[in-house]
Structure formats: structure tokens, C-alpha cells
Write a protein that holds these residues in place. Structure first.
Motif, PDB file in Angstrom:
ATOM      1  N   SER A 195       0.819  -1.214   0.000  1.00  0.00           N
ATOM      2  CA  SER A 195       0.000   0.000   0.000  1.00  0.00           C
ATOM      3  C   SER A 195       0.853   1.264   0.000  1.00  0.00           C
ATOM      4  N   GLY A 196       2.081   1.169   0.497  1.00  0.00           N
ATOM      5  CA  GLY A 196       2.926   2.339   0.644  1.00  0.00           C
ATOM      6  C   GLY A 196       2.666   3.139   1.904  1.00  0.00           C
ATOM      7  N   LEU A 197       1.704   2.723   2.733  1.00  0.00           N
ATOM      8  CA  LEU A 197       1.379   3.477   3.938  1.00  0.00           C
ATOM      9  C   LEU A 197       2.548   3.483   4.923  1.00  0.00           C
ATOM     10  N   TYR A 198       2.775   4.608   5.528  1.00  0.00           N
ATOM     11  CA  TYR A 198       3.839   4.785   6.511  1.00  0.00           C
ATOM     12  C   TYR A 198       3.559   3.916   7.738  1.00  0.00           C
ATOM     13  N   ASP A 199       4.610   3.386   8.347  1.00  0.00           N
ATOM     14  CA  ASP A 199       4.476   2.539   9.538  1.00  0.00           C
ATOM     15  C   ASP A 199       4.381   3.423  10.776  1.00  0.00           C
ATOM     16  N   PHE A 200       3.224   3.419  11.431  1.00  0.00           N
ATOM     17  CA  PHE A 200       3.024   4.295  12.586  1.00  0.00           C
ATOM     18  C   PHE A 200       4.006   4.016  13.717  1.00  0.00           C
ATOM     19  N   THR A 201       4.540   2.788  13.804  1.00  0.00           N
ATOM     20  CA  THR A 201       5.450   2.468  14.908  1.00  0.00           C
ATOM     21  C   THR A 201       6.813   3.127  14.739  1.00  0.00           C
ATOM     22  N   ALA A 202       7.087   3.668  13.547  1.00  0.00           N
ATOM     23  CA  ALA A 202       8.314   4.439  13.387  1.00  0.00           C
ATOM     24  C   ALA A 202       8.254   5.723  14.201  1.00  0.00           C
ATOM     25  N   VAL A 203       7.035   6.144  14.543  1.00  0.00           N
ATOM     26  CA  VAL A 203       6.843   7.334  15.379  1.00  0.00           C
ATOM     27  C   VAL A 203       6.683   6.946  16.841  1.00  0.00           C
ATOM     28  N   THR A 204       5.885   5.922  17.116  1.00  0.00           N
ATOM     29  CA  THR A 204       5.600   5.550  18.508  1.00  0.00           C
ATOM     30  C   THR A 204       6.702   4.705  19.131  1.00  0.00           C
ATOM     31  N   GLY A 205       7.577   4.141  18.310  1.00  0.00           N
ATOM     32  CA  GLY A 205       8.631   3.271  18.821  1.00  0.00           C
ATOM     33  C   GLY A 205       8.115   1.965  19.371  1.00  0.00           C
ATOM     34  N   GLY A 206       6.844   1.673  19.131  1.00  0.00           N
ATOM     35  CA  GLY A 206       6.276   0.438  19.659  1.00  0.00           C
ATOM     36  C   GLY A 206       6.125   0.450  21.165  1.00  0.00           C
ATOM     37  N   THR A 207       6.092   1.625  21.753  1.00  0.00           N
ATOM     38  CA  THR A 207       6.001   1.719  23.215  1.00  0.00           C
ATOM     39  C   THR A 207       4.833   2.581  23.681  1.00  0.00           C
ATOM     40  N   VAL A 208       4.136   3.218  22.748  1.00  0.00           N
ATOM     41  CA  VAL A 208       3.047   4.130  23.108  1.00  0.00           C
ATOM     42  C   VAL A 208       1.713   3.501  22.741  1.00  0.00           C
ATOM     43  N   PRO A 209       0.829   3.264  23.705  1.00  0.00           N
ATOM     44  CA  PRO A 209      -0.494   2.716  23.366  1.00  0.00           C
ATOM     45  C   PRO A 209      -1.297   3.727  22.552  1.00  0.00           C
ATOM     46  N   VAL A 210      -1.888   3.250  21.458  1.00  0.00           N
ATOM     47  CA  VAL A 210      -2.715   4.109  20.612  1.00  0.00           C
ATOM     48  C   VAL A 210      -3.958   3.338  20.189  1.00  0.00           C
ATOM     49  N   THR A 211      -5.009   4.061  19.885  1.00  0.00           N
ATOM     50  CA  THR A 211      -6.181   3.436  19.290  1.00  0.00           C
ATOM     51  C   THR A 211      -5.893   3.182  17.813  1.00  0.00           C
ATOM     52  N   PRO A 212      -6.662   2.309  17.167  1.00  0.00           N
ATOM     53  CA  PRO A 212      -6.443   2.098  15.729  1.00  0.00           C
ATOM     54  C   PRO A 212      -6.557   3.390  14.921  1.00  0.00           C
ATOM     55  N   THR A 213      -7.542   4.213  15.257  1.00  0.00           N
ATOM     56  CA  THR A 213      -7.708   5.465  14.513  1.00  0.00           C
ATOM     57  C   THR A 213      -6.513   6.380  14.720  1.00  0.00           C
ATOM     58  N   ALA A 223      -3.459   5.412  15.339  1.00  0.00           N
ATOM     59  CA  ALA A 223      -2.348   4.830  14.590  1.00  0.00           C
ATOM     60  C   ALA A 223      -2.417   5.227  13.123  1.00  0.00           C
ATOM     61  N   VAL A 224      -3.617   5.172  12.545  1.00  0.00           N
ATOM     62  CA  VAL A 224      -3.773   5.533  11.134  1.00  0.00           C
ATOM     63  C   VAL A 224      -3.520   7.021  10.938  1.00  0.00           C
ATOM     64  N   ARG A 225      -4.001   7.834  11.847  1.00  0.00           N
ATOM     65  CA  ARG A 225      -3.786   9.281  11.714  1.00  0.00           C
ATOM     66  C   ARG A 225      -2.308   9.637  11.785  1.00  0.00           C
ATOM     67  N   ILE A 226      -1.563   8.929  12.626  1.00  0.00           N
ATOM     68  CA  ILE A 226      -0.112   9.137  12.653  1.00  0.00           C
ATOM     69  C   ILE A 226       0.488   8.806  11.288  1.00  0.00           C
ATOM     70  N   ALA A 227       0.055   7.679  10.732  1.00  0.00           N
ATOM     71  CA  ALA A 227       0.625   7.231   9.452  1.00  0.00           C
ATOM     72  C   ALA A 227       0.348   8.202   8.322  1.00  0.00           C
ATOM     73  N   VAL A 228      -0.873   8.730   8.260  1.00  0.00           N
ATOM     74  CA  VAL A 228      -1.254   9.542   7.092  1.00  0.00           C
ATOM     75  C   VAL A 228      -0.785  10.985   7.202  1.00  0.00           C
ATOM     76  N   THR A 229      -0.042  11.309   8.250  1.00  0.00           N
ATOM     77  CA  THR A 229       0.644  12.610   8.258  1.00  0.00           C
ATOM     78  C   THR A 229       1.975  12.538   7.531  1.00  0.00           C
ATOM     79  N   HIS A 230       2.349  11.331   7.080  1.00  0.00           N
ATOM     80  CA  HIS A 230       3.589  11.131   6.342  1.00  0.00           C
ATOM     81  C   HIS A 230       3.271  10.713   4.906  1.00  0.00           C
ATOM     82  N   PRO A 231       4.027  11.173   3.946  1.00  0.00           N
ATOM     83  CA  PRO A 231       3.777  10.756   2.564  1.00  0.00           C
ATOM     84  C   PRO A 231       4.025   9.264   2.396  1.00  0.00           C
ATOM     85  N   PRO A 232       3.281   8.624   1.515  1.00  0.00           N
ATOM     86  CA  PRO A 232       3.446   7.182   1.321  1.00  0.00           C
ATOM     87  C   PRO A 232       4.691   6.844   0.531  1.00  0.00           C
TER      88      PRO A 232
END
Length: 376
Positions: free
Chosen positions: A159-177, A179-188
Motif C-alpha cells: 500500500s505504501g502506507l507509513y508505519d506508525f510504529t516508526a513514530v511511537t517506537g512500539g512503546t506508546v499505546p494508541v487506538t487504531p484510529t 495509529a492511522v492518523r499518525i501514518a497519514v501525516t507522512h507521505p506514502p
């Protein structure tokens, strides 16, 4: 991105649930017991490892030099009976046991992909459906457009979608929404190219809810866990503790991370399970018990991802020519790998109670030791 001949060993801060697609070109490895010991003899963490394999092909997979003890204390290897066939158990280090529950990270993706493909087989969705059709307005911004992305592209990481865990480091609890909002602030990335992203499977979890009215956890429990009697497997949601029995889990710096909020991963990696349950699941899946033949073939088709990935599974071709299928999982305090022959008759799962293997080159060596014919 790494090729199928390169072991991906990304730091946790870059990939919560990293993908390994390695093939070792080294000489044949020593026996399984020796390799399991090596998994935890390097590095700074108080690590331990465990492995469980079964082979119903009639091939002897007992590590060379073992004397078949009936129990497996620390630093021991044993053979035992298992519902699916003959198994072997190897263990190294202390504070870890075969029956332990542990976090399985990205192995969750195989369960999610199986549910999505079951829904496709039931004609409740199509892999050519766009993300926009199921989740209108969610994927947009910074060049991202849900109208241009299909469910197939999510399943295959194209899909080319950005990996949200590159921002959260896999340590920050997030809701699915979130997580997606974090991803779509970055270009694919370039669409159509394989680019592993946990965001893809978070979206698939939302699609399952939209199609069925139930959470991905509820659907997986009904469709997979209950029929296969995977009693040690669960989707913990926001529960931070592990079921009993369990050992301890350690981050790369040696800190204890046994208690963890699974919302750091969600549908991309929240699963808790056991060695025996993962062996049973992958054996059943590849053996055709969970998907009709057409849809199992779809799952194993790597053409969309140019050979790197199917749908929730990836292949590794070993030096002896055997190809094994499975997945790995990396989450804080746990690294897990399951691999199996394409018919599901020979399967191996191992895990360490840290975020990664001390020497990543040991993984392909261990797979070769298990799945390649042994010579005297």
C-alpha cells in the motif's frame, strides 16, 4: 527494503514487529539444541529461549547427540508426544518454560490475514475492495488516498502506507484510529512496492469490524481459536499482564517489560500465545483446515509483493532448496519465529524473552538445521 536473502534486524524504535526474510548461505548448522543455547549466550539481557517442533512426515528431527530424556529441565532437550505428531523441545537459559504464555508480535498478522481471507471466501468482502469503501474518509492526507488502496495491498504490504510504529517506537499505546492518523501525516512510499508497515494490519482490523460488526479479536476467537482449541492464545486488548504460566520479558537494556499495554501494537501484533498453539495453528492453516484451497493459494501467492510476502505469511528458501512458510514477531520483550513446510506437516516455533536474537544469523541456521536433511 531487505530481500528474501537478507535478515531484517531493525531496532525496535524503527520496527515494532520487524519482518525477517533471511536465507543463510553458511555451512550446515550444528544440532538444534546447540543453536538454541547460542540464541541467548550473547548480549546484555538475562535472556532465555525455547523451541517446540513437530514433524508428521516420518522424518527424524531429533537433534544429534540427545538421549531422549522424558523431561526437559533448563539447558535440556527432550522428545514427547503431541496431538499433531512427534515433537522435540529445546530450551536454554533459566526462567522460561515450554508451557509459558508470551507476546507474539507480528505473528498476529497471520491470524488477521486468515480472518480476512475467510470473509473473502464467504463473499462478504473482495480483495479488490478499496479501503475507502470500508473506512470512508479515514485514509487521506499527505498524498495518502484510501480510494487508491485495495485490501490486497494492505495484506501484501504494497500500500505504501507509513508505519506508525516508526513514530511511537512500539512503546506508546494508541487506538487504531490514532495509529492511522499518525501514518497519514507522512507521505506514502511507492504504491505497488513491498514496504512492510504495521499500519496495513491495523486497517485490516478495522475492516473486519466494519464487515462483521465484531472486533477482529472476536472473529479470530470464533473462527480460529475455538475450532483449533488454541486454549493458550488470546487477544488481550488493553490487559497489560500475561496469563499464567509465564516467565519474564526483557527489553534490550535489560529492563523488565513483562507487563505491557498491547495497544502499542493492536491488530498488527497484540497476540498472546504458546509454543504449542503456534505449532498447531500454522500446521492447521497450511494443512488446509482454515481456508478453502483457492484462498490458501491466494495467501501463498507472493507475486504482488514481488516474492517478498504473501498475505500474513512469507517464504524463506533454505540452502538445501526447501522453502518454509511462516512469520516472525517482535514486540518489546519478545521475539518469536514460526516456520513450516508448505503442507504444514513439519513446523517449528522458537522464541526468546527479549526483543531480538543476540546474533540474527542464528535464525536462518536454526531453520536449516530443522528443515534440511541431516547427514551423518
Amino acid at each position: 527494503m531487505p530481500t528474501p536473502r537478507t535478515l531484517l534486524a531493525l531496532p525496535l524504535s524503527l520496527a515494532l514487529l520487524g519482518l525477517s526474510t533471511a536465507v543463510s548461505q553458511a555451512h550446515p548448522a550444528p544440532d538444534t539444541k546447540a543453536l538454541v543455547r547460542l540464541l541467548v549466550t550473547r548480549g546484555r539481557t538475562p535472556a532465555a529461549a525455547a523451541l517446540l517442533a513437530h514433524d508428521s512426515t516420518g522424518v527424524d528431527t531429533t537433534p544429534t547427540g540427545t538421549d531422549h530424556p522424558r523431561t526437559a529441565p533448563d539447558d535440556a532437550t527432550a522428545t514427547t508426544d503431541y496431538a499433531l505428531g512427534t515433537t522435540q523441545y529445546a530450551q536454554a537459559g533459566t526462567g522460561i518454560s515450554r508451557a509459558d504464555h508470551f507476546r507474539a508480535g507480528s505473528i498476529t498478522k497471520t491470524f488477521i490475514a486468515t480472518v480476512v481471507l475467510q470473509l473473502a471466501a464467504e463473499h462478504r468482502l473482495s480483495l479488490s475492495d478499496t479501503v475507502e469503501q470500508h473506512l470512508p474518509g479515514l485514509v487521506h492526507g499527505a498524498g495518502n488516498d484510501g480510494r487508491a488502496l485495495t485490501l490486497r495491498s494492505l495484506l501484501t504490504h504494497t500500500s505504501g502506507l507509513y508505519d506508525f510504529t516508526a513514530v511511537t517506537g512500539g512503546t506508546v499505546p494508541v487506538t487504531p484510529t490514532q495509529a492511522v492518523r499518525i501514518a497519514v501525516t507522512h507521505p506514502p512510499a511507492d504504491r505497488g512496492r513491498f514496504s512492510y508497515s504495521n499500519t496495513n494490519y491495523v486497517l485490516l482490523g478495522l475492516v473486519i469490524r466494519q464487515v462483521t460488526g465484531n472486533s477482529y479479536a472476536t472473529e479470530a476467537e470464533r473462527r480460529i481459536l475455538a475450532p483449533l482449541r488454541l486454549t493458550g492464545t488470546s487477544f488481550p486488548g488493553s490487559r497489560t499482564t500475561l496469563p499464567s504460566p509465564h516467565g519474564r520479558a526483557y527489553a534490550a537494556d535489560g529492563s523488565d517489560v513483562t507487563d505491557l499495554d498491547p495497544r502499542v501494537a493492536g491488530a498488527a501484533g497484540e497476540l498472546v500465545t504458546t509454543l504449542a498453539d503456534l505449532d498447531r495453528f500454522y500446521s492447521a492453516l497450511l494443512g488446509g483446515q482454515l481456508l478453502p484451497p483457492r484462498w490458501l493459494r491466494e495467501m501463498l501467492d507472493t507475486r504482488t509483493a514481488h516474492g517478498s510476502y504473501g498475505m500474513g505469511l512469507f517464504p524463506v528458501k533454505l540452502p538445501c532448496g526447501t522453502t518454509v512458510w511462516g512469520h516472525n514477531g517482535r514486540i518489546s520483550g519478545s521475539y518469536v519465529r514460526t516456520a513450516a513446510t508448505v503442507d504444514g506437516r513439519h513446523v517449528l516455533t522458537f522464541r526468546v524473552n527479549t526483543s531480538g536474537i543476540a546474533d540474527p544469523g542464528l535464525e536462518p541456521a536454526l531453520l536449516a538445521a530443522e528443515f534440511c536433511p541431516r547427514t551423518s
